[in-house]
Design an enzyme around this catalytic site. Sequence first.
Site, PDB file in Angstrom:
ATOM      1  CG  HIS A 255      -2.020  -1.055   1.080  1.00  0.00           C
ATOM      2  ND1 HIS A 255      -3.060  -1.178   1.965  1.00  0.00           N
ATOM      3  CD2 HIS A 255      -2.227  -2.014   0.132  1.00  0.00           C
ATOM      4  CE1 HIS A 255      -3.863  -2.155   1.587  1.00  0.00           C
ATOM      5  NE2 HIS A 255      -3.375  -2.689   0.477  1.00  0.00           N
TER       6      HIS A 255
ATOM      7  CD  GLU B  99      -1.578   3.991   3.614  1.00  0.00           C
ATOM      8  OE1 GLU B  99      -1.284   3.334   2.588  1.00  0.00           O
ATOM      9  OE2 GLU B  99      -2.727   4.035   4.069  1.00  0.00           O
TER      10      GLU B  99
ATOM     11  CB  CYS C 184      -6.385  -0.600   5.239  1.00  0.00           C
ATOM     12  SG  CYS C 184      -4.724  -1.280   5.117  1.00  0.00           S
TER      13      CYS C 184
ATOM     14  CB  CYS D 102      -1.793   1.102   6.155  1.00  0.00           C
ATOM     15  SG  CYS D 102      -1.524   0.466   4.508  1.00  0.00           S
TER      16      CYS D 102
ATOM     17  CB  ALA E  89      -5.619 -10.460 -28.989  1.00  0.00           C
TER      18      ALA E  89
HETATM   19  N1  LIG Z   1      -8.421 -13.221 -29.487  1.00  0.00           N
HETATM   20  C1  LIG Z   1      -8.667 -13.571 -28.234  1.00  0.00           C
HETATM   21  O1  LIG Z   1      -8.387 -12.825 -27.304  1.00  0.00           O
HETATM   22  C2  LIG Z   1      -9.285 -14.917 -27.979  1.00  0.00           C
HETATM   23  C3  LIG Z   1      -9.407 -15.395 -26.659  1.00  0.00           C
HETATM   24  C4  LIG Z   1     -10.001 -16.632 -26.465  1.00  0.00           C
HETATM   25  C5  LIG Z   1     -10.469 -17.335 -27.558  1.00  0.00           C
HETATM   26  N2  LIG Z   1     -10.324 -16.841 -28.803  1.00  0.00           N
HETATM   27  C6  LIG Z   1     -10.824 -17.571 -29.967  1.00  0.00           C
HETATM   28  O2  LIG Z   1     -12.230 -17.692 -29.851  1.00  0.00           O
HETATM   29  C7  LIG Z   1     -12.649 -18.884 -30.500  1.00  0.00           C
HETATM   30  C8  LIG Z   1     -13.613 -19.630 -29.611  1.00  0.00           C
HETATM   31  O3  LIG Z   1     -14.743 -18.818 -29.483  1.00  0.00           O
HETATM   32  P1  LIG Z   1     -15.952 -19.190 -28.559  1.00  0.00           P
HETATM   33  O4  LIG Z   1     -16.862 -18.030 -28.587  1.00  0.00           O
HETATM   34  O5  LIG Z   1     -16.485 -20.512 -28.951  1.00  0.00           O
HETATM   35  O6  LIG Z   1     -15.224 -19.407 -27.139  1.00  0.00           O
HETATM   36  P2  LIG Z   1     -15.656 -19.068 -25.664  1.00  0.00           P
HETATM   37  O7  LIG Z   1     -16.443 -17.832 -25.614  1.00  0.00           O
HETATM   38  O8  LIG Z   1     -14.417 -19.140 -24.861  1.00  0.00           O
HETATM   39  O9  LIG Z   1     -16.559 -20.293 -25.261  1.00  0.00           O
HETATM   40  C9  LIG Z   1     -17.906 -20.269 -25.579  1.00  0.00           C
HETATM   41  C10 LIG Z   1     -18.623 -21.392 -24.901  1.00  0.00           C
HETATM   42  O10 LIG Z   1     -18.657 -21.194 -23.494  1.00  0.00           O
HETATM   43  C11 LIG Z   1     -19.730 -21.967 -22.995  1.00  0.00           C
HETATM   44  N3  LIG Z   1     -20.496 -21.273 -21.973  1.00  0.00           N
HETATM   45  C12 LIG Z   1     -20.771 -21.760 -20.734  1.00  0.00           C
HETATM   46  N4  LIG Z   1     -21.536 -20.916 -20.063  1.00  0.00           N
HETATM   47  C13 LIG Z   1     -21.768 -19.861 -20.878  1.00  0.00           C
HETATM   48  C14 LIG Z   1     -22.541 -18.672 -20.716  1.00  0.00           C
HETATM   49  N5  LIG Z   1     -23.207 -18.418 -19.595  1.00  0.00           N
HETATM   50  N6  LIG Z   1     -22.588 -17.821 -21.744  1.00  0.00           N
HETATM   51  C15 LIG Z   1     -21.920 -18.053 -22.887  1.00  0.00           C
HETATM   52  N7  LIG Z   1     -21.175 -19.182 -23.094  1.00  0.00           N
HETATM   53  C16 LIG Z   1     -21.108 -20.071 -22.085  1.00  0.00           C
HETATM   54  C17 LIG Z   1     -20.676 -22.201 -24.188  1.00  0.00           C
HETATM   55  O11 LIG Z   1     -20.691 -23.567 -24.463  1.00  0.00           O
HETATM   56  P3  LIG Z   1     -21.606 -24.535 -23.583  1.00  0.00           P
HETATM   57  O12 LIG Z   1     -22.664 -23.711 -22.926  1.00  0.00           O
HETATM   58  O13 LIG Z   1     -22.147 -25.503 -24.540  1.00  0.00           O
HETATM   59  O14 LIG Z   1     -20.666 -25.143 -22.596  1.00  0.00           O
HETATM   60  C18 LIG Z   1     -20.044 -21.452 -25.319  1.00  0.00           C
HETATM   61  O15 LIG Z   1     -20.184 -22.084 -26.557  1.00  0.00           O
HETATM   62  C19 LIG Z   1     -11.401 -19.673 -30.811  1.00  0.00           C
HETATM   63  O16 LIG Z   1     -11.127 -19.589 -32.176  1.00  0.00           O
HETATM   64  C20 LIG Z   1     -10.322 -18.995 -30.026  1.00  0.00           C
HETATM   65  O17 LIG Z   1      -9.079 -19.055 -30.668  1.00  0.00           O
HETATM   66  C21 LIG Z   1      -9.744 -15.647 -29.036  1.00  0.00           C
END
Ligand SMILES: NC(=O)c1ccc[n+]([C@@H]2O[C@H](COP(=O)([O-])OP(=O)(O)OC[C@H]3O[C@@H](n4cnc5c(N)ncnc54)[C@H](OP(=O)(O)O)[C@@H]3O)[C@@H](O)[C@H]2O)c1
Length: 382
Positions: free
Chosen positions: A61, A63, A89, A98, A173
């Site tokens: 912190h 302080e 705190c 602190c 990203a």
């Molecule tokens: N560029 C980046 O920063 C970054 C980061 C991560 C991923 N990615 C890319 O994103 C792609 C995957 O995308 P995505 O949209 O499928 O991945 P995601 O958003 O990580 O996963 C989606 C899945 O999460 C599950 N889920 C569980 N509870 C949920 C809720 N309450 N609301 C929404 N979803 C929920 C769902 O499947 P179920 O409900 O069936 O379980 C849903 O299909 C990949 O190509 C990866 O490389 C990119």
Amino acid sequence: MNNSVTLGLDEALLSELLRELGREAKAFRFEVAPNPCVGAAALSGGRVLARGYHQSWGGVHAEVAALEAAHKADPKGKPDLLVVTLEPCSSEGKTGACTDAILAAKIPRVVVGELDPDPRHKGRGMEVLRAAGVEVFLLEGSAPLRDVSPQFLRWLQPERLRRPRPHLLAKWAQTRTGQLEPPEDIGDGRWISCEVSVQEVQRLRGKTDAILTGMGTVLADDPRLSVRAPGDPTHAPLRVVLDSYLRTPPEARLFDPVQSNEGLGELHILTIAGADAARWRALEKAGAQVHGLHGEGGDHVALAEALTWLWDRGVRRALLEAGPTLLQACLDRNFVDQVRIYTGEVSGGRGVSMGSWMQSAKLLERLDRESGQDAVIEAFLE
Ligand SMILES: NC(=O)c1ccc[n+]([C@@H]2O[C@H](COP(=O)([O-])OP(=O)(O)OC[C@H]3O[C@@H](n4cnc5c(N)ncnc54)[C@H](OP(=O)(O)O)[C@@H]3O)[C@@H](O)[C@H]2O)c1
């Protein structure tokens, strides 16, 4: 209070010092949230010996930072006054209280810029110091939290205190056109940001209690969600996968044993209660802890309940590293408190674009910076 008599210091000078400390402390807002930005100065005979700031979540912190810096600058110098923008705190959290540090340093006088707005702590730090014989003065108005740390006031809103959930930092990203997946022929069809940004994210992971992702990311990227250098591998946040129907493969890299160069947190899979029992057993056998929650909206794991689940396990700062589906779901429900967005030097891409969200989002206290070749936006959301 007549400060010029009581403190031997001009009230206007103290106010100016508080103003400066508040402004300087604010520079660390994205590193410390949901903690408040705080600045402090240790003085002797009216001269500032050293300044200190709360610079990172879970870190020392302000302080303590100011007292340590003063001691380092002059081990024989004896600070006789501590000026701090926010009430110290008085309870132990990730660091010691602190008030204990101030008493141990035998500081006879403390000037405080604002009382702790948390109803559970308000005034307690002042009382503890006064009870121990320290002269404590409140000099409000120069470094108000509404300017220095508005995100801390949002964190303490009554509704939030009533139904607590972790501070959720969404990091993603994207390509120049807003997609989270690059074109297939770029970055192995997976990487958008540059190496400098990848390293930044490792540091960020080491400063959180949990990393949260969706089942789609597990299937597509087979991530490890560990902390590697230059992050702090001794701090391993929980790894939490939202997987409504237990489609996570038991042979995923998430289950591989910990390597010597990484911090690997416990693996928790949140699913809908009643999910396939054989898969449940297989994932537990592979090393995950599986938890059954309610389902909601199209039968995904209930997000609000997942966040409460995290809070109940002591998670206060969580990092969302998900694909567009879970990310958008969290944004739509206003569960995201802070964003860090890396835009790489890649155009086009696959999947939905975050472009329209970017256009309509209200980004608070926004900071634009660079990380290698990437453009980075940091901001809080309302
Ligand atoms: N560029 C980046 O920063 C970054 C980061 C991560 C991923 N990615 C890319 O994103 C792609 C995957 O995308 P995505 O949209 O499928 O991945 P995601 O958003 O990580 O996963 C989606 C899945 O999460 C599950 N889920 C569980 N509870 C949920 C809720 N309450 N609301 C929404 N979803 C929920 C769902 O499947 P179920 O409900 O069936 O379980 C849903 O299909 C990949 O190509 C990866 O490389 C990119």
